[in-house]
Structures are given as C-alpha cells and as structure tokens.
Design an enzyme around this catalytic site. Structure first.
Site, mmCIF file in Angstrom:
data_model
loop_
_atom_site.group_PDB
_atom_site.id
_atom_site.type_symbol
_atom_site.label_atom_id
_atom_site.label_comp_id
_atom_site.label_asym_id
_atom_site.label_seq_id
_atom_site.Cartn_x
_atom_site.Cartn_y
_atom_site.Cartn_z
ATOM 1 N N TYR A 16 -17.625 31.014 -10.098
ATOM 2 C CA TYR A 16 -16.813 32.162 -10.497
ATOM 3 C C TYR A 16 -16.622 33.128 -9.348
ATOM 4 O O TYR A 16 -17.569 33.516 -8.676
ATOM 5 C CB TYR A 16 -17.458 32.900 -11.671
ATOM 6 C CG TYR A 16 -16.937 34.318 -11.822
ATOM 7 C CD1 TYR A 16 -15.602 34.550 -12.161
ATOM 8 C CD2 TYR A 16 -17.765 35.414 -11.595
ATOM 9 C CE1 TYR A 16 -15.104 35.839 -12.259
ATOM 10 C CE2 TYR A 16 -17.272 36.712 -11.696
ATOM 11 C CZ TYR A 16 -15.942 36.914 -12.026
ATOM 12 O OH TYR A 16 -15.457 38.192 -12.114
ATOM 13 N N SER A 55 0.778 -1.236 0.000
ATOM 14 C CA SER A 55 0.000 0.000 0.000
ATOM 15 C C SER A 55 0.813 1.292 0.000
ATOM 16 O O SER A 55 0.834 2.027 0.971
ATOM 17 C CB SER A 55 -0.897 0.014 1.241
ATOM 18 O OG SER A 55 -2.234 0.122 0.875
ATOM 19 N N CYS A 64 2.683 6.780 -7.526
ATOM 20 C CA CYS A 64 2.636 8.095 -8.184
ATOM 21 C C CYS A 64 3.506 9.107 -7.464
ATOM 22 O O CYS A 64 3.841 10.152 -8.014
ATOM 23 C CB CYS A 64 1.209 8.635 -8.209
ATOM 24 S SG CYS A 64 -0.026 7.406 -8.553
ATOM 25 N N ARG A 95 -18.016 27.327 -26.192
ATOM 26 C CA ARG A 95 -18.671 28.380 -26.987
ATOM 27 C C ARG A 95 -18.026 28.498 -28.363
ATOM 28 O O ARG A 95 -18.715 28.681 -29.369
ATOM 29 C CB ARG A 95 -18.616 29.732 -26.267
ATOM 30 C CG ARG A 95 -19.547 29.813 -25.068
ATOM 31 C CD ARG A 95 -19.461 31.172 -24.404
ATOM 32 N NE ARG A 95 -19.943 32.216 -25.291
ATOM 33 C CZ ARG A 95 -19.774 33.519 -25.061
ATOM 34 N NH1 ARG A 95 -19.118 33.923 -23.991
ATOM 35 N NH2 ARG A 95 -20.252 34.403 -25.905
ATOM 36 N N VAL A 152 3.808 -15.364 -5.759
ATOM 37 C CA VAL A 152 2.960 -16.471 -6.206
ATOM 38 C C VAL A 152 3.519 -16.981 -7.526
ATOM 39 O O VAL A 152 3.742 -16.204 -8.467
ATOM 40 C CB VAL A 152 1.495 -16.021 -6.350
ATOM 41 C CG1 VAL A 152 0.630 -17.147 -6.932
ATOM 42 C CG2 VAL A 152 0.944 -15.591 -4.989
ATOM 43 N N TRP A 155 -16.956 33.290 -17.673
ATOM 44 C CA TRP A 155 -17.069 32.047 -18.444
ATOM 45 C C TRP A 155 -15.822 31.249 -18.138
ATOM 46 O O TRP A 155 -14.710 31.658 -18.497
ATOM 47 C CB TRP A 155 -17.128 32.328 -19.955
ATOM 48 C CG TRP A 155 -18.379 33.005 -20.422
ATOM 49 C CD1 TRP A 155 -18.529 34.323 -20.707
ATOM 50 C CD2 TRP A 155 -19.647 32.392 -20.692
ATOM 51 N NE1 TRP A 155 -19.810 34.574 -21.132
ATOM 52 C CE2 TRP A 155 -20.524 33.409 -21.136
ATOM 53 C CE3 TRP A 155 -20.140 31.086 -20.599
ATOM 54 C CZ2 TRP A 155 -21.855 33.158 -21.483
ATOM 55 C CZ3 TRP A 155 -21.462 30.849 -20.944
ATOM 56 C CH2 TRP A 155 -22.307 31.868 -21.372
#
Lengths: 452, 452
Positions: free
Chosen positions: B429, B41, B45, B445, B83, B437
């Site tokens: 925003y 565990s 990353c 858009r 294994v 936007w």
C-alpha cells in the site's frame, strides 16, 4: 445493567478500526477515544502528496472526523486529549484536556492502546529550531505546508533516504524546491539490497535530487532560531528547511511505569489476538510488535496496512470474536515520480544475520509486451532458500506496474511457495499488462537454474 | 554415434519453448520444427494491437524468426511445411513442403505435437466469402490489416463478445470503423458471471460499440464473393467486414488415424509431464488439455501463458529433466480502451454445474487512495466455499491497475487460501497504488461476513 466501557488511546488507523469494529459488533458498548492531536482517522501516508499539491486540502486526508464518529457510529472521539497515566490495577486512566488544561481520571473495562509512532528526532545541536520537521502526523504535515507558503524556501535538506525521505523528496521537487538528501549509510532505501537501492539512487538523481551517501547529521546551524544549514563531518549544507526521515519509533513512553510489557523491539508485546500481558488491555498499530512470518522474529512495522489489520483483530477479540493476526512479510512500496519501488520478505543482509542459506538472482524484464507502446523496464530481484527453493523475499524497481507486482510475491511468501511453484502460477497476461512470463516468474526461472 | 532427433510440429509458443529448452539442455540433439505458416514464434495475442495501429509492423510481433533459430540455437525451423500423417509405430511423419508441393517422410526419436488452435468457423451460408476473418494466426492478422488498407471498411460486425471479439472491437474502433457485436448469449464475456459481464457491456457501449445480445449468426449475405451483411433471426446487419470471435478449437485433425489419444475436451490428453499415451510423443500448448486446479476437471485453455509453460515442461522432460505442469486456475485478462477485465478460478455457473456450495460478494473499491488524483473505481467479485471460506474464484472490472490485481487471487487459489488468509495478506500500500485494504481484501472482508 452497566454498559461495557471501552477506551481507546489514539484516534487514528488502528484505534478507530478497532472502535468501529466493536461498534459494528455491539451497539451497546460505551466507546471513548482519546486523541492527543486535532484529528482522527487520517491518512498519514498521504502527507507527502498534500505537500506536493497533488492533494489540495489537508482535510482530504481525513477519513472520518470526530463528528462523523459521534453521529454515525456513536463513538465518543475526544481530540486534544492526552492520556498521562495508565493504572491497570484499578482499570483507570489519567487524562489531560489539552485545550482547557484540566485533568481527570477515566475508568475502563477494556483498554486499547493505539498510540502510534513518531518521527525519530536526533539529539543534536539546533534540533529545536524553526524549519525542522518530522512528517508522521497530519499536524506536522500542515506545519510544513504553512512553512512553505509563508517562507517560500528555495532549498531543503532531507535527513535519511528511506520511504519518508524519498516521498518527501518527490513532493518538494514538485513544489520547485531544490532537495538534498543526506544518508548515513552507503545506499538509499536501506530496506532494499544495495544493488536495488542503487536503482533508487539513480531514480532520485534523475529527478534532480542531490544525494550525499555515507554522511551522517552532526548538527544544525541556526540563526534567530531558524535552521540555516545542516552540518555533517564532511560539509555544511545551506538550507531553508529540513525534513527528518530517519525512521520512526513506537510511542510507548506512556507505558513506562505500568505493568504492560514491551518486546525486544521496544514496541508493545502482544499475542496474536493483539492482547498485552494484561488480560483486558489490548494494543494495535504502529506501537506494537508483530511477527515476521519468514524470519519468525518480532518486528515493529509502522505502516497503515498493519495498523488497520491489527486494529480490526484487536476490536474483534475485544468483543469476543476470536481472530488472530498471523504476522507480516515486510511488504512496502513507494513512488518517486515515474518510478515505483517495492519490497517484501527478507533482504540479503537480513538473511545473513539470520544465518539462512540463500540464493539470489536479478532480472531486467518489461512491464508490457515489448512491442506494446509504453512498455518500460522492471527489475526484479528474488531471494530463496538454497536447498528447497522456498521464496525468502523479493524486490522490484521499475516504472508503471512495478510496485503492485510485489503482491504476488507477498502472497507466495505467506503461502510458503517455492520457485517452481511461482513459475507454475497461472498469472495473468495480455500485451498491455505483462509479458507471457510475468517478470516475477522470469526472475524465478533464472533463480531456479542456480539450484540445478 | 547417431544424434537423438527431435521433431516439433508447430513453430509457435509451445513448440519453440520446448525446442529452445531442449537446445539449452543439450547442444547435440538434432532439432527440426515443421511450421505450416510463414512465421515462427510470434505473439498471437498482439494481433489486435497490430490491427489497431498501436503496433506498427507485423514483424514487431515476431519474437524469433527461423533465421534466428538456425543461427543462434541451431534449430532447423522449416516454415511452409505441413505434417500430413504421424506413424507412431515406425516413428515417422509424412510432411508436405507447401511451397514446392513435394512430400517426404521424416523419422524421429522424440516427437512434440504443438499444433495450436484455430478460430472456430461456423458452418453457415456465405462462410467462405471475402471479408470474413478469424484472427488466431499472424497470417490472418496481416490479411485483416491488408483488407482494411485496401477496402477501407466503414463498418464491421464481430461474431462473439469474448476476449478476441472485445479486443478486436477496441482495435477497429481505434481505426475509425463502426463496430457491431452480435452475441449468442445474454451477456458478453461469458467467462465472467452475468453481473460482471454487464460491466464489460457498459464499457463497450461507452466506446461506441453496438451490441446485440441473444442473437446468433444465421448466415452471411454476400455479393460478388464479398460479405455484405450478417443475418440473425432478428435482423440483417449490413457490414463491410466480419471478425469471427466465437472461440477456438484445438488443431487435432492430424491425430485422427493415430494411436495418440484425445481427452474429454477434444484436445490431446497428456500427463503432467506433457507426455501423450505414446511414450516418446509429447504435446504442449493450445492443442492439449490441462487440469483445472479448482474443479479438478480437464480443460483446454488456448493462452500464451499456458503454451509457454507446457512447452517448457515438455522440453524439460524430453531431455530427462523431470518437471511437471500442475495445471491452471483459469486466469485471463483483457483491455477495452481504458477498461480492464480480469478473471480467475470458477464462476457461479461453473460452481453450480459442479455442485460446489459457494458464497459470493461484490464490492466497489478504488484503484488509488480516494484523495489521490486518478483514483478510479474497481469492482471485485469473489466466490468462496460456503463452509470453509476457501477461495473458488475472482473477477475484477475497472480501469488502471484492475487487471493485474487478479494475480493475487490466482496465487491465493493455487495456494488454497481461504478468505481470512486473504484478509491477512501483507499486500502493498501507498496512496498512488492502492487503498490500505486492497480491493481484493475489501471483497474478502465483505464475503467472510456472510460466513458468520
């Protein structure tokens, strides 16, 4: 052939979005905008940052001036012009030029009402005194800045601990002014649930703001026309200036004697095309009602995002491009120094009022992998349908990266996702940006366990 | 009554997520985990950040040790156990204790295969030399760190300009090592479109990385068993060390002589419950295939997010809680010093291969309001269905706040939203966080205008 003549009342976000859209779609229309103040198209949301000094000049907040609208878009934006009357039967407006006081009638083919909103001013003794400011227009922001420069206030009282109150608290603290917030209810940021509001309260205290909860404004004490104290039932707080942050209300006084209908919220009633009950009269921005996509109720949201969207929809339909504005989910964010606050959807209080059966869970998670430098706590609260697990709302308080995480929840709300679907989302992860389970997914995992 | 006996092969993200889930659901099951390496565990990353020195100790990357699993979860996680064989007919495994070299058979009632993936090692001359490293396991990360401390390399060559190559380039640059990347194709970050990959190329150049495109590894030159140069068709590049970043492949060698089926990608084929073709054999993590929700093709994604999710799903189903893993949309992000890179959905190349008719647009937008200090450029590329406007994919390159914006697009992809629905989203925003936007909406858009 006579040109189609479009008139817009209000030259800010919604009005100018619509006017610009009409111009892009149609080079021939005559477009006139009447704007009461000195400015068009500015960021009202930026005012606190102008006051704090993060933004150096008021002009920096202006997106486009009347000159730019004229030269680049052939839009005739007339500042210092107030519309006094609307006659929808005869399709004309009575307008006053605020500079030379002249009045005249102007006809229109299509009319867009984008009159915005104004700071709610309580009707109490001393209200008109010098040193008391609303901050919804650029002009009012400039007045605050001039007052600070000239009077060098040492202490300020902010009435109301909502978004504007909190952003202004940050701004004044940065300017070295001692800030006291008085807040009528038992929590700041009433758009959050009390438990999440408590985190905002702590964040404000950390930056040195004094907060009095459960205290309402009774009156202002004045001396020589200048405010010198704020009076509540419990105390009198000396101050050099006052900021009003007790909300805003849509500017609809102009519609009083017209046939244009208002909705249940007091804002203008429009359909999804932003059309009022009068065929060639449209409305957009802070002055209209929109539909809340979760509660299905009419709401009046005074935010730049909604203003721009509804303006674009109104402008599109005015030139025959049929698009609709489906509504809002109530997303809002704000910053308090290092802290970020975000919300979307419905709160516990709203869900109770709507008799919607909900479950809720809150988790403390992290902004980055625990081992990655700069990782900070993010608290996420989710609310969901008790039976189906469908998301009803979310609230986030944290530091870096907290606020914009609300967008996933806003998107999930719009798409009607349930908790399992949120857990399954392929959200991004790398140690500098998130945990393997994004905090919103960790909250969803905790909440779904209550359904089993 | 005999306890149900669950065996997990592989003690990292997927395996331990499943084991923990089983334990939470059922206190009585016997749970044994066989892990080949020294660690359970941990965050693979996080290895580049351990190498860069941002994370001080390798131990910081370990989420839970075998001791914690034993004491807190009653999970018997046996490290240094490999294994060797799986006998599904007789429900037993042949295991080797790598410390004392003993071998034994262990029976199971339920088996989970979570063997993960390994760095792809090219079969070229000199491959076994000292100073050549893959970085997919914590052990390999520690080896790199020890090598840097002992040998004090001045220059490194990274083979491959994908996620691992780029993160390791950042790490080594921070350690003061000169970095050269050799990249087989004409662009770094082949999971992006070439135009967006070019932005990553520029970001890498800015931090001082030398990049040779269109150059493939031919062989390594060695001296006394130590790598001293990387040879391509065009040149010989002197180096003190080499990092392999040419991708990973699922660890499935163990399944060669079993009845457990692999899929088209070479990874283990599972259904949405993470069940293999053998009823009581499950698989999760880097070693399985999942479905891509847009292409509907099988894919093998070696990412911690998918490993944790599929592990949780496998564990749930192993104890009879039926949940399914719907699939992925291919979200991935990475950081290169101040730059952030994100992608989700399908690229132009993938869409062409699938004969899916698409449109695409790219915009340069900003991370914060233009007037707000610290606002930086964000480039967003969107791809959508030419007919319906349904989102097919998105790529973002920018600085602060660029990467996590991909999550809105990942959510939109999963919910099958089209461009108009993205434009309508009630995204957050405030001037410190976004524009009115959001950049992803500005891109939508621009793209929707191509449909009309």
């Amino acid at each position: 052939m006579k040109k189609t003549k479009l008139i817009v009342i209000g030259g800010n976000a919604a009005g100018m979005s619509a006017a610009s859209k009409v111009r892009r779609a149609n080079p021939d229309h005559e477009i006139i905008v009447f704007e009461r103040t000195d400015y068009t198209s500015y960021s009202a949301c930026g005012i606190p940052y102008f006051i704090s000094g993060k933004v150096k000049e008021a002009d920096d907040l202006i997106v486009r001036s009347p000159k730019v609208f004229k030269e680049k878009y052939n839009i005739d934006a007339r500042i210092n012009h107030e519309v006094l009357e609307i006659d929808t039967d005869n399709q004309k407006l009575k307008v006053r030029n605020l500079k030379d006081k002249s009045e005249f009638w102007e006809t229109y083919d299509q009319l867009l009402i984008a009159t915005g909103s104004r700071a709610f001013c309580p009707d109490v003794e001393g209200m008109g005194a010098k040193g008391i400011f609303g901050v919804t227009t650029l002009k009012s922001g400039i007045k605050v800045e001039q007052f600070i420069l000239k009077e060098k206030p040492k202490q300020a009282v902010i009435i109301g601990g909502g978004y504007i109150g909190i952003e202004m608290a940050e701004a004044l603290i940065i300017r070295g002014i001692k800030v006291t917030i008085i807040n009528r209810s038992a929590q700041v940021m009433g758009t959050l649930d009390p438990d999440m509001g408590a985190l905002v309260y702590e964040a404000l205290k950390k930056i040195g703001v004094v907060i009095h909860l459960n205290e309402a404004l009774e009156s202002f004490t004045t001396e020589n026309g200048q405010v010198i104290a704020v009076v509540t039932k419990k105390q009198t707080i000396k101050t050099d200036m006052v900021i009003l942050g007790i909300g805003s209300q849509p500017n609809t006084a102009l519609l009083k004697n017209t046939k244009i209908k208002l909705g249940t919220t007091g804002a203008i009633k429009v359909n999804k095309k932003m059309q009022t009950n009068i065929t060639n009269v449209w409305a957009a921005g802070d002055c209209v009602e929109t539909q809340h996509l979760i509660s299905k109720k009419a709401v009046n949201i005074a935010l730049g995002t909604v203003a721009n969207k509804t303006g674009l929809v109104a402008g599109s339909n005015m030139v025959g491009q049929e698009i609709t504005f489906p509504g809002v989910v109530g997303t809002a964010v704000c910053k308090i120094c290092d802290y970020e606050v975000a919300r979307t959807g419905l709160t516990e209080k709203e869900l109770k009022q709507l008799h919607m059966d909900y479950i809720t869970a809150t988790v403390d998670s992290l902004s980055r992998a625990g081992y990655y430098p700069g990782s900070t706590k993010i608290t996420v609260k989710l609310l969901a349908d008790k039976k189906t697990g469908r998301l009803f709302g979310g609230q986030i308080v944290g530091q870096e990266g907290a606020a914009k995480r609300i967008d996933v929840l806003a998107t999930a709300l719009t798409a009607k996702l349930n908790l399992q679907q949120i857990i399954d989302l392929d959200l991004s992860y790398a140690p500098p940006f998130s945990l393997v389970w994004d905090p919103v997914q960790t909250a969803a995992r905790k909440l779904i366990s209550q359904m089993k």
